[in-house]
Design an enzyme around this catalytic site. Structure first.
Site, PDB file in Angstrom:
ATOM      1  N   ASP A 196       0.852  -1.187   0.000  1.00  0.00           N
ATOM      2  CA  ASP A 196       0.000   0.000   0.000  1.00  0.00           C
ATOM      3  C   ASP A 196       0.890   1.239   0.000  1.00  0.00           C
ATOM      4  OD1 ASP A 196      -2.323   1.811   0.692  1.00  0.00           O
ATOM      5  OD2 ASP A 196      -3.289  -0.118   1.001  1.00  0.00           O
ATOM      6  N   HIS A 242      -3.697   6.056   3.368  1.00  0.00           N
ATOM      7  CA  HIS A 242      -4.400   4.858   2.898  1.00  0.00           C
ATOM      8  C   HIS A 242      -3.758   3.590   3.460  1.00  0.00           C
ATOM      9  CE1 HIS A 242      -5.829   1.840  -0.039  1.00  0.00           C
ATOM     10  NE2 HIS A 242      -6.845   2.667  -0.277  1.00  0.00           N
ATOM     11  N   SER A 276     -11.031  -0.900  -0.819  1.00  0.00           N
ATOM     12  CA  SER A 276      -9.746  -0.848  -0.120  1.00  0.00           C
ATOM     13  C   SER A 276      -9.922  -1.108   1.368  1.00  0.00           C
ATOM     14  CB  SER A 276      -9.091   0.524  -0.304  1.00  0.00           C
ATOM     15  OG  SER A 276      -8.515   0.646  -1.570  1.00  0.00           O
TER      16      SER A 276
END
Length: 964
Positions: free
Chosen positions: A151, A249, A575
């Protein structure tokens, strides 16, 4: 006062009545003779000061007056955090109070629970009877398991990943505690007997001390990204040239999967309970592959970096990989990333991948490979707020901050726009489009173009009191951390708001806490943004997505830089759902360390529960959420599992027409042993094969149903004498009434004692299965063609052509190209452009462009593989002028140029050379069984290539005929 809400909105019961005046904590000293209240040591209001005593008395009197007006006796009173009271009210009293001036809201006194990310409680992990307790407690939930997260990195100081400093040797009595060797390698024993050996790379903002007994590896892969995006200078403001997260994220996905249990979450100073990952005792290895760009650049993750990270993760020895990265709708399963994950799965690594956020359209799904688990996103515990319109209408939407907002004027953004701004930008509340006329008002903004939170920031900039965010087209509703009070409504509710404004002279609205309607919001619902199947990869013979998990309004850790200094944030997307499944896989390995990835995937799928629709009805559409919504309370006792391994996947690839060079015999992709069944082209009848391995002794009975099909399971009863036994069975599907060319879905369920093992099924019946192309040679000859019909009887065959090709020659140096102008006539049914290289070691590319009247060229198709030859087919092309471009990419080694032949064909109703014959015609066929006929031709010119096509019955899909 504004119009009263309808009586049906209330019933007899206990309520909390909130008044509009400031509570003691909110009071700003605006009243004559009452200064702002002082804070107490350590924070909070000093309620002993004279001004506080006086203000409290004022609030109590106000409450008494309001209650008396409706004949109500307050039960509990609130003055510090809230100005209001609780009371037992009749429906009439509740209605009267709701319409009183100065009353902000009248809300049912409903049962509430402590929040984590909302999902551990919702999924049944917590509590004395929860999954964690049943598997040894929170301290053992995933212990000895390492989750690798590919990520945007990690914020290592985050409290959700806090660990102890790494020692220099194993810790006595703590077998899964990581330590650092003299060479710097981070070593952790895994509970399956293996060893994780990680690297703690240092770099900007990341030191060796940032790795710990929780964070056991940190690596950054950015060479490809930096090369494509201007080097270090192209990185964003908050980015770091290290494993440190400059976006948030990666921290969010990591803490969702393995974040520590019981960490308080605060966003913009508001508390949201305590958070936890799915496997709080598992360890984390960070593989940074995604980067944020400077303004004008492109955020992203390069394939080269991703493959490098997967390679490293396998070598390091992770148990689970989370991959919340997408590349758009999948069209193949053999791109580099998917194949790298095949290697990971072959090494025993469970891979959880996001399905994509391109829903709700069909065939938008990413990650179609059967060796990974593709995860859709669904709602879990909703974070809601209610928009109460001035006419009493209540509309429930997503809202993160649970505070009321009193009645305000309600306006469309167009009514408070800066003059001259584009209407579309105004509707979307783009930065700089709103004027000071919005001050004190609730502004209605459309979703789209800019970030959702950027819209509320624009409303705040001009002094707006709140925002109603509406979806102009169907999509998810998301609970974000907005700058002004915001409720996010779906399309239908948004239309009602706009209609109310249009029909009302002075429209108003207020926001109420939670859902104040009589009907609760059904969960889990598939999110509007979640990408759907069927997948175009492998011709639909793999059913995707596999499963759904929580992916809407998930609160987890973030990086503070780009998130207003917050360490937590609420995000939505697949996600977010993927790391839930990754964490649950880690939890699974904590209990069954030697299970295969596919066995764990099967256990999750076959024990999942049904999703629901907005009306509360069951949603078993496998193209929405796969097998269903994950149910951790059942997954550890699946009864039967479907397993597969690398040799099976290679045979699957061969069966899908992908040459692996391994010599492994091909199998029909529909026969891959997985916990779902899909047949993308079913002509009449097809039998698929499966095997199951027992996790318990017992007898299992099969039931299967697909509307429009007769389904037969053989044998329909399986008896297992002990765990670990494997038995094979077949499922035969025979079309009865199902619509041709339309998907039909159903399920197969094995039922044992207190166990249910359910697999989703998707079938697409077609009139006939025929080859894409039939080839022949010579001026005259014949070839056998085999087809399988979906019906019994006579199958007529219609032919077109043959058309002679026009062949020219060329010779290209690398980097050069030749262009040929071609006229395609009206009525052309098939055009082909075929480049054949003179040397098979050269590399040519082919493009087709259509010329517009103004001379501009629009690309129609391109074929640019690494092979020497290229081919473009266009069915029923639009008449006009085209340009065929042959480009020299590379010459053969030792050669300065690449010679080639270009042959162009156009099949029209007038091209009937070759005297094509079909014998017999019609072809006698039996549904589901192969039938063979002879295709013949004669009278062709030597040295000329020909092209035609044929169709079968009512099927519109042609089989190309190519004669050299």
């Amino acid at each position: 006062p504004s119009a009263l809400p309808a009586a049906s909105a209330f019933s007899d019961g206990r309520y909390v009545v909130t008044l509009a005046s400031d509570s003691m904590a909110e009071y700003d000293g605006s009243l004559p003779g009452l200064p702002q209240l002082k804070t107490a040591p350590g924070g909070g209001v000093d309620v002993t000061q004279r001004a506080a005593v006086d203000y409290r008395a004022r609030l109590l009197q106000e409450q008494t007056d309001v209650a008396r007006s409706a004949g109500v006796q307050p039960l509990q009173r609130y003055t510090v955090a809230l100005n209001g009271f609780s009371a037992a009210l009749s429906a009439a009293q509740a209605q009267k109070l709701a319409g009183q001036p100065g009353v902000l809201s009248v809300v049912p006194d409903s049962v509430r629970h402590l929040d984590t990310t909302a999902t551990p409680d919702y999924l049944g992990l917590t509590g004395n009877q929860g999954v964690w307790a049943a598997t040894g407690g929170v301290a053992k939930a995933g212990a000895g398991v390492v989750v690798g997260v590919l990520d945007s990195g990690l914020w290592p100081e985050h409290p959700s990943v806090a660990g102890k400093p790494l020692g220099s040797a194993p810790t006595a009595g703590a077998p899964y505690t990581a330590y650092r060797t003299a060479s710097g390698t981070v070593v952790q024993r895994r509970n399956d007997g293996g060893t994780f050996r990680g690297t703690c790379e240092t770099g900007a903002g990341w030191t060796a001390a940032n790795c710990s007994t929780k964070v056991v590896g940190a690596r950054a892969f950015g060479e490809g990204y930096l090369a494509a995006n201007g080097g270090v200078a192209g990185l964003g403001q908050y980015e770091f040239l290290s494993a440190r997260d400059g976006d948030g994220h990666g921290t969010h996905t990591a803490t969702t999967a393995v974040g520590l249990n019981g960490v308080p979450a605060t966003i913009d100073k508001a508390g949201y309970g305590k958070t936890s990952g799915m496997a709080p005792a598992a360890s984390l290895a960070v593989y940074k592959v995604c980067w944020s760009a400077a303004p004008g650049g492109d955020d992203g993750c390069m394939t080269s970096d991703i493959v490098g990270a997967i390679d490293a993760a396998i070598a390091d020895g992770v148990d689970v990989i989370n991959y919340s990265v997408g590349g758009g709708p999948a069209t193949t399963v053999n791109d580099p990333v998917e194949l790298a994950f095949l290697s990971a799965a072959s090494a025993g690594i469970f891979v959880s991948a996001s399905a994509g956020n391109s829903g709700p359209g069909a065939s938008t799904l990413d990650h179609a490979s059967p060796w990974l688990t593709t995860v859709a996103a669904a709602t879990a515990v909703p974070r809601e707020g209610t928009v109460l319109l001035g006419d009493g209408t209540k509309l429930v939407g997503a809202r993160l901050v649970q505070q009321p907002l009193g009645s305000r004027d309600l306006v469309l953004s167009s009514a408070v726009a800066v003059a001259g701004k584009p209407a579309a930008d105004v509707a979307n509340c783009i930065a700089g489009t709103l004027s000071a006329q919005a001050k004190g008002k609730i502004v209605v903004c459309n979703r789209g173009v800019s970030d959702r939170v950027a819209k509320s920031a624009e409303v705040a900039r001009v002094g707006g009191a709140g925002m109603v965010l509406v979806n102009p087209t169907p999509n998810s509703v998301d609970a974000d951390a907005h700058t002004v009070p915001t409720v996010h409504l779906d399309t239908r509710a948004g239309e009602r708001v706009k209609a109310y404004i249009a029909a009302t002279a002075k429209p108003t609205a207020q926001f109420q806490v939670g859902s104040t309607t009589v009907r609760s919001t059904p969960t889990p619902q598939i999110a509007g943004f979640s990408s759907r199947g069927p997948t175009a990869a492998t011709d639909g013979d793999v059913l995707k997505p596999d499963i759904a998990g929580p992916g809407v309004g998930v609160i987890a850790g973030v990086a503070p830089g780009p998130n207003r200094g917050n360490l937590f944030g609420s995000l939505s997307g697949t996600s977010m759902s993927a790391p839930h499944i990754a964490g649950l896989a880690a939890l699974y390995f904590g209990v069954n360390p030697r299970w295969s990835p596919m066995a764990v995937k099967s256990a999750m799928m076959t024990t999942s529960r049904a999703l629901v629709n907005a009306d509360g009805s069951e949603n078993r559409n496998p193209f929405d959420g796969g097998a269903g919504f994950v149910d951790p309370t059942k997954m550890l006792n699946p009864g039967l599992v479907y397993d597969s391994a690398a040799p099976d996947w290679v045979a699957f690839l061969e069966g899908a027409g992908i040459q692996t060079g391994t010599g492994v015999e091909a199998v029909d992709p529909s026969d891959l042993n997985q916990a779902s069944i899909a047949v993308g082209s079913l002509a009449g009848e097809q039998t698929v094969t499966r095997s199951v391995t027992s996790t318990t002794a017992g007898l299992f009975n099969a039931t299967a149903t697909v509307p429009g099909f007769d389904v037969r399971v053989t044998p329909s009863v399986l008896v297992f004498n002990a765990p670990g036994e494997t038995k094979k069975f077949t499922v035969t599907f025979t079309r009865t009434t199902a619509e041709q060319e339309e998907w039909a879905t159903g399920s197969l369920t094995w039922r044992g004692a207190n166990l249910s093992v359910r697999s989703p099924i998707a079938l697409k019946p077609i009139p006939v299965v025929a080859p894409d192309q039939v080839t022949g040679t010579g001026t005259a000859g014949s070839t056998d063609v085999t087809v399988t019909s979906g019906v019994s009887g006579d199958l007529p065959v219609t032919t077109a052509g043959l058309a002679a090709g026009s062949t020219g020659e060329g010779d290209l140096a690398p980097g050069a190209d030749d262009q040929y102008r071609v006229e395609i006539a009206e009525g052309t049914t098939l055009a082909r452009f075929d480049v054949r290289a003179g040397d098979p070691l050269s590399d040519l590319d082919l493009g087709l462009f259509r010329l517009a009247a103004d001379g501009t060229a629009e690309q129609v198709a391109v074929s640019a593989t690494a092979s020497a030859d290229e081919l473009i087919d266009v069915l029923a092309p639009e008449a006009g002028t085209y340009v065929v471009q042959v480009a020299g990419y590379a010459a053969a080694p030792g050669k300065a140029s690449a010679p080639y032949e270009l042959t162009s064909y156009a099949v029209t109703p007038d091209t009937t050379e070759g005297d094509l014959t079909v014998d017999p015609n019609p072809v006698p066929v039996t549904a589901g069984e192969p039938a063979t006929f002879s295709l013949g031709w004669s009278g062709l010119e030597p040295g000329t290539r020909y092209l035609g096509w044929m169709t079968f019955g009512d099927s519109p899909t042609p089989t190309v005929i190519a004669i050299d």
